[in-house]
Design an enzyme around this catalytic site. Structure first.
Site, PDB file in Angstrom:
ATOM      1  N   VAL A 129      -3.251  -8.378  12.821  1.00  0.00           N
ATOM      2  CA  VAL A 129      -2.598  -8.799  14.872  1.00  0.00           C
ATOM      3  C   VAL A 129      -4.162  -8.298  15.201  1.00  0.00           C
ATOM      4  O   VAL A 129      -4.569  -8.936  16.401  1.00  0.00           O
ATOM      5  CB  VAL A 129      -1.343  -7.606  15.468  1.00  0.00           C
ATOM      6  CG1 VAL A 129      -0.418  -8.035  14.556  1.00  0.00           C
ATOM      7  CG2 VAL A 129      -2.325  -5.864  15.207  1.00  0.00           C
ATOM      8  N   TYR A 130      -5.561  -7.523  14.772  1.00  0.00           N
ATOM      9  CA  TYR A 130      -6.064  -7.952  15.551  1.00  0.00           C
ATOM     10  C   TYR A 130      -7.318  -8.953  15.374  1.00  0.00           C
ATOM     11  O   TYR A 130      -8.438  -9.215  15.383  1.00  0.00           O
ATOM     12  CB  TYR A 130      -7.183  -6.287  15.132  1.00  0.00           C
ATOM     13  CG  TYR A 130      -6.355  -5.237  15.625  1.00  0.00           C
ATOM     14  CD1 TYR A 130      -5.889  -5.042  15.724  1.00  0.00           C
ATOM     15  CD2 TYR A 130      -7.343  -3.925  15.627  1.00  0.00           C
ATOM     16  CE1 TYR A 130      -5.247  -3.764  16.394  1.00  0.00           C
ATOM     17  CE2 TYR A 130      -5.987  -2.497  15.331  1.00  0.00           C
ATOM     18  CZ  TYR A 130      -5.487  -2.351  16.591  1.00  0.00           C
ATOM     19  OH  TYR A 130      -5.059  -1.472  17.371  1.00  0.00           O
ATOM     20  N   ILE A 170       0.383  -1.102   0.203  1.00  0.00           N
ATOM     21  CA  ILE A 170      -0.479  -0.292   0.194  1.00  0.00           C
ATOM     22  C   ILE A 170       0.807   1.294  -0.389  1.00  0.00           C
ATOM     23  O   ILE A 170       0.836   2.438  -0.419  1.00  0.00           O
ATOM     24  CB  ILE A 170      -0.775  -0.010   0.475  1.00  0.00           C
ATOM     25  CG1 ILE A 170      -1.852   0.673   0.946  1.00  0.00           C
ATOM     26  CG2 ILE A 170      -0.063   0.126   2.910  1.00  0.00           C
ATOM     27  CD1 ILE A 170      -3.279   1.013   1.831  1.00  0.00           C
ATOM     28  N   ASP A 191       0.020  -0.347   9.772  1.00  0.00           N
ATOM     29  CA  ASP A 191       0.861   0.627   9.826  1.00  0.00           C
ATOM     30  C   ASP A 191       2.135   1.831  10.152  1.00  0.00           C
ATOM     31  O   ASP A 191       3.400   2.086  10.343  1.00  0.00           O
ATOM     32  CB  ASP A 191       0.557   0.854  11.382  1.00  0.00           C
ATOM     33  CG  ASP A 191       0.411   2.456  12.832  1.00  0.00           C
ATOM     34  OD1 ASP A 191       0.375   3.425  11.990  1.00  0.00           O
ATOM     35  OD2 ASP A 191       0.363   2.020  13.722  1.00  0.00           O
ATOM     36  N   GLY A 244       2.849  -4.120  11.311  1.00  0.00           N
ATOM     37  CA  GLY A 244       2.112  -4.304  10.504  1.00  0.00           C
ATOM     38  C   GLY A 244       1.687  -3.279   9.093  1.00  0.00           C
ATOM     39  O   GLY A 244       3.089  -2.762   9.223  1.00  0.00           O
TER      40      GLY A 244
END
Length: 169
Positions: A125-126, A11, A34, A32
């Site tokens: 991870v969520y 991205i 972020d 990740g």
């Protein structure tokens, strides 16, 4: 109607008006997507996130909300940060996940963005199940009232791409 496009890839390399960051509530970077956005975008993004924390979001950005910063060195104009919900063993709140997409598009409209790139929010991870996350993302974007002309779902791997492709049809 907003055009939906799917691509596999990174991205941080998308040439769009706005890239959506699957941020944590601190807005100060993480892992990740972020972490990748903060690393590729450079210190300008973190500086603006710190300023947001010092002013409007001292307690962190609430789940399902979105705010924008510069994109720093990214090939986009803006980064829209949104905090996805964590999926737990007893499930998750699909409305909060949908809110991430709606709020990001609302912020994009306020910026005048016409092209927006989204990751698969909350699926790392969520732990949100990919098929369900793809359904929520696509339904929400299709149902949103927005001036954004194109949404690009930038999916990191084949599993994510296939889940989103099943929803886009």
């Amino acid at each position: 109607m907003t055009k939906l496009t799917l691509v596999r890839g990174d991205i941080t390399r998308r040439r769009v008006d706005a890239i959506v960051n699957a941020a944590n509530s601190s807005l100060l970077g993480g892992g990740g997507v972020d972490g990748a956005i903060h690393r590729a975008g450079g210190p300008e993004i973190l500086a603006e996130c710190r300023a947001l924390r010092a002013s409007h979001h001292g307690g962190g950005l609430p789940t399902g909300r979105a705010v924008a910063t510069t994109a720093g060195r990214l090939p986009a104009r803006w980064v829209i940060h949104t905090v996805g919900p964590v999926y737990r063993e007893d499930g998750g709140d699909p409305e909060l996940l949908a809110s991430c997409y709606r709020e990001s598009l609302r912020v994009a409209d306020g910026l005048g963005a016409r092209t927006v790139a989204f990751p698969a929010i909350s699926t790392g991870v969520y732990r949100w199940p990919m098929d369900d996350a793809a359904r929520i993302a696509v339904e929400t974007v299709r149902g949103a009232r927005t001036a954004v002309e194109e949404v690009v779902f930038v999916l990191f791997d084949e599993r994510a791409y296939e889940a989103f492709a099943r929803q886009v049809g």
